[in-house]
Design an enzyme around this catalytic site. Structure first.
Site, PDB file in Angstrom:
ATOM      1  N   GLY A 100      46.399  32.649  42.225  1.00  0.00           N
ATOM      2  CA  GLY A 100      45.648  31.569  41.588  1.00  0.00           C
ATOM      3  C   GLY A 100      44.229  31.456  42.119  1.00  0.00           C
ATOM      4  O   GLY A 100      43.716  32.399  42.715  1.00  0.00           O
ATOM      5  N   LEU A 126      41.657  31.352  40.207  1.00  0.00           N
ATOM      6  CA  LEU A 126      41.262  32.545  39.446  1.00  0.00           C
ATOM      7  C   LEU A 126      39.749  32.656  39.287  1.00  0.00           C
ATOM      8  O   LEU A 126      39.043  31.658  39.186  1.00  0.00           O
ATOM      9  CB  LEU A 126      41.928  32.516  38.064  1.00  0.00           C
ATOM     10  CG  LEU A 126      43.453  32.494  38.076  1.00  0.00           C
ATOM     11  CD1 LEU A 126      43.980  32.549  36.638  1.00  0.00           C
ATOM     12  CD2 LEU A 126      44.036  33.638  38.898  1.00  0.00           C
ATOM     13  N   HIS A 127      39.291  33.906  39.264  1.00  0.00           N
ATOM     14  CA  HIS A 127      37.874  34.219  39.053  1.00  0.00           C
ATOM     15  C   HIS A 127      37.806  35.421  38.122  1.00  0.00           C
ATOM     16  O   HIS A 127      38.842  35.911  37.637  1.00  0.00           O
ATOM     17  CB  HIS A 127      37.189  34.481  40.398  1.00  0.00           C
ATOM     18  CG  HIS A 127      37.915  35.463  41.269  1.00  0.00           C
ATOM     19  ND1 HIS A 127      38.092  36.795  40.916  1.00  0.00           N
ATOM     20  CD2 HIS A 127      38.549  35.322  42.466  1.00  0.00           C
ATOM     21  CE1 HIS A 127      38.771  37.414  41.864  1.00  0.00           C
ATOM     22  NE2 HIS A 127      39.070  36.549  42.806  1.00  0.00           N
ATOM     23  N   HIS A 170      40.162  38.436  38.600  1.00  0.00           N
ATOM     24  CA  HIS A 170      41.498  38.275  38.011  1.00  0.00           C
ATOM     25  C   HIS A 170      41.452  38.482  36.497  1.00  0.00           C
ATOM     26  O   HIS A 170      42.349  39.111  35.920  1.00  0.00           O
ATOM     27  CB  HIS A 170      42.034  36.866  38.294  1.00  0.00           C
ATOM     28  CG  HIS A 170      42.233  36.548  39.743  1.00  0.00           C
ATOM     29  ND1 HIS A 170      41.495  35.593  40.397  1.00  0.00           N
ATOM     30  CD2 HIS A 170      43.090  37.051  40.665  1.00  0.00           C
ATOM     31  CE1 HIS A 170      41.886  35.502  41.662  1.00  0.00           C
ATOM     32  NE2 HIS A 170      42.856  36.386  41.853  1.00  0.00           N
ATOM     33  N   GLN A 218      53.468  36.197  52.995  1.00  0.00           N
ATOM     34  CA  GLN A 218      52.404  37.145  53.331  1.00  0.00           C
ATOM     35  C   GLN A 218      51.266  36.511  54.131  1.00  0.00           C
ATOM     36  O   GLN A 218      50.251  37.150  54.361  1.00  0.00           O
ATOM     37  CB  GLN A 218      51.867  37.834  52.070  1.00  0.00           C
ATOM     38  CG  GLN A 218      51.076  36.948  51.144  1.00  0.00           C
ATOM     39  CD  GLN A 218      50.807  37.645  49.801  1.00  0.00           C
ATOM     40  OE1 GLN A 218      51.724  37.944  49.046  1.00  0.00           O
ATOM     41  NE2 GLN A 218      49.551  37.921  49.522  1.00  0.00           N
ATOM     42  N   GLN A 222      46.355  47.310  49.550  1.00  0.00           N
ATOM     43  CA  GLN A 222      47.464  46.682  48.818  1.00  0.00           C
ATOM     44  C   GLN A 222      47.852  47.529  47.606  1.00  0.00           C
ATOM     45  O   GLN A 222      49.047  47.809  47.386  1.00  0.00           O
ATOM     46  CB  GLN A 222      47.043  45.290  48.364  1.00  0.00           C
ATOM     47  CG  GLN A 222      47.939  44.653  47.320  1.00  0.00           C
ATOM     48  CD  GLN A 222      47.556  43.214  47.029  1.00  0.00           C
ATOM     49  OE1 GLN A 222      47.855  42.319  47.811  1.00  0.00           O
ATOM     50  NE2 GLN A 222      46.888  42.983  45.919  1.00  0.00           N
ATOM     51  N   VAL A 272      35.333  43.748  40.652  1.00  0.00           N
ATOM     52  CA  VAL A 272      34.318  42.941  39.968  1.00  0.00           C
ATOM     53  C   VAL A 272      33.470  42.270  41.050  1.00  0.00           C
ATOM     54  O   VAL A 272      34.008  41.675  41.989  1.00  0.00           O
ATOM     55  CB  VAL A 272      34.967  41.886  39.056  1.00  0.00           C
ATOM     56  CG1 VAL A 272      33.906  41.015  38.394  1.00  0.00           C
ATOM     57  CG2 VAL A 272      35.838  42.563  38.004  1.00  0.00           C
ATOM     58  N   ARG A 305      38.728  33.513  48.186  1.00  0.00           N
ATOM     59  CA  ARG A 305      38.316  32.945  49.477  1.00  0.00           C
ATOM     60  C   ARG A 305      36.799  32.768  49.570  1.00  0.00           C
ATOM     61  O   ARG A 305      36.324  32.106  50.494  1.00  0.00           O
ATOM     62  CB  ARG A 305      38.844  33.789  50.631  1.00  0.00           C
ATOM     63  CG  ARG A 305      40.360  33.611  50.831  1.00  0.00           C
ATOM     64  CD  ARG A 305      40.892  34.435  51.995  1.00  0.00           C
ATOM     65  NE  ARG A 305      42.242  34.055  52.391  1.00  0.00           N
ATOM     66  CZ  ARG A 305      43.330  34.813  52.184  1.00  0.00           C
ATOM     67  NH1 ARG A 305      43.235  35.958  51.552  1.00  0.00           N
ATOM     68  NH2 ARG A 305      44.517  34.393  52.595  1.00  0.00           N
TER      69      ARG A 305
END
Ligand SMILES: Nc1ncnc2c1ncn2[C@@H]1O[C@H](COP(=O)(O)OP(=O)(O)OP(=O)(O)O)[C@@H](O)[C@H]1O
Ligand SMILES: [Mg+2]
Length: 287
Positions: free
Chosen positions: A37, A39-40, A43, A67, A159, A182, A193
């Site tokens: 979530g 979101l930017h 995403h 995590q 990841q 992006v 973050r």
């Protein structure tokens, strides 16, 4: 199922399975975009790629406690569900937004996925257990949504590598697609973050992408792995307020560090702390 409406919100595993079952019965292909979530546009690039590859796009929004380390930002991680749903209007069909209790009834998962040796390095060295927690929740999400394709961002390159490795090692019937990073116009990689950064920290945060660019310019000039690494590190020497965690050039096929005089493809990975915020970034190189 293209729509300008806000996506259907699914709070339970059962409701998600039901949506998946009926989509499959109608012969539709399913894409899953796992997120935490806040979101930017990064995403949204994953969602847009999912749309190209499938008929139904499901975005999961779940801040996965498994995590996060004990001293990390799980409690204060931004949770912005209403804004996230608005951002997904017209692009995602459904949002799976379960509670922690829905995903981990009775507390943490007894059974977990162990990520293997690459997960001990880089992000994993700074965040013990992070990748096991990530792979465990990704496995659960893949089993819940049973997508044809799942989209991950190249911003979190280690990841994406570990998810692909898990899918290959465990023969999971899904295609994993990594989507390019992006960035803001000035080079900063988008990240949820980033919203922790003050104005002055936001400027310091450009050190990461500037270091990648310096390394890239060195490799474009035909310089060695060692020289490209030194060019990247020099940007951090000029910014003592940015605390470098690691800067390493790896082989993208194995994620092991490249020898100083290696030739072929490389991937430079960087992580640093700006104030209390930990940021990561990476870029492809060629030697
Ligand atoms: N700038 C970006 N470009 C492309 N993909 C991205 C970008 N930022 C995040 N993603 C991808 O979005 C997916 C969900 O990531 P997540 O929800 O953790 O967002 P995030 O921006 O990485 O947040 P945080 O920095 O807090 O971890 C991941 O696959 C991640 O790689
Ligand atoms: Mg992330």
């Amino acid at each position: 199922m293209t729509t300008t409406e806000t996506p259907t919100v699914l709070e339970t595993i059962a409701a998600t399975r039901e949506l998946v079952r009926s989509a499959r019965a109608a012969g539709k292909r399913i894409a899953l975009v796992p997120t935490m979530g806040a979101l930017h546009d990064g995403h949204l690039a994953l969602v847009a790629r999912g749309r190209e590859l499938a008929d139904v796009v499901i975005v999961s929004i779940f801040v996965n406690p498994l995590q996060f380390g004990p001293s990390e930002d799980f409690e204060r991680y931004p949770r912005t569900l209403d804004a996230d749903l608005a951002a997904l209007a017209g692009s995602a069909d459904a949002v799976f937004a379960p509670t922690v209790a829905e995903m981990y009834p009775g507390g943490a998962s007894q059974t977990t996925v162990h990520a293997g040796p690459v997960a001990e390095r880089y992000e994993g060295a700074s965040r013990p257990g992070h990748f096991d927690g990530m792979l465990t929740v990704v496995s659960k999400l893949l089993n819940i949504a049973q997508p044809d394709v799942a989209l991950f961002g190249q911003k979190d390159a280690q990841q994406a590598f570990l998810v692909k490795q898990m899918v290959a090692d465990l023969n999971l019937p899904v295609r994993i697609e990594a989507v390019p990073i992006v960035r803001e116009l000035d080079g900063l990689a988008l990240s949820s973050r980033n919203r922790y950064l003050s104005e002055s920290e936001r400027v310091l945060a450009l050190t990461l992408s500037a270091a990648l660019r310096a390394a890239r310019e060195a490799s474009d000039r035909g310089e060695s792995v060692a020289a490209a690494r030194a060019a990247g590190l020099a940007r951090f020497d000029q910014q003592p307020d940015v605390r470098l965690d690691y800067l390493v050039i790896v082989d993208p096929a194995t994620f092991l560090p490249l020898e100083d005089d290696a030739t072929g493809d490389g991937l430079i990975l960087v992580a640093a702390r700006v104030g209390a915020t930990r940021l990561i970034d990476n870029a492809p190189l060629h030697f």
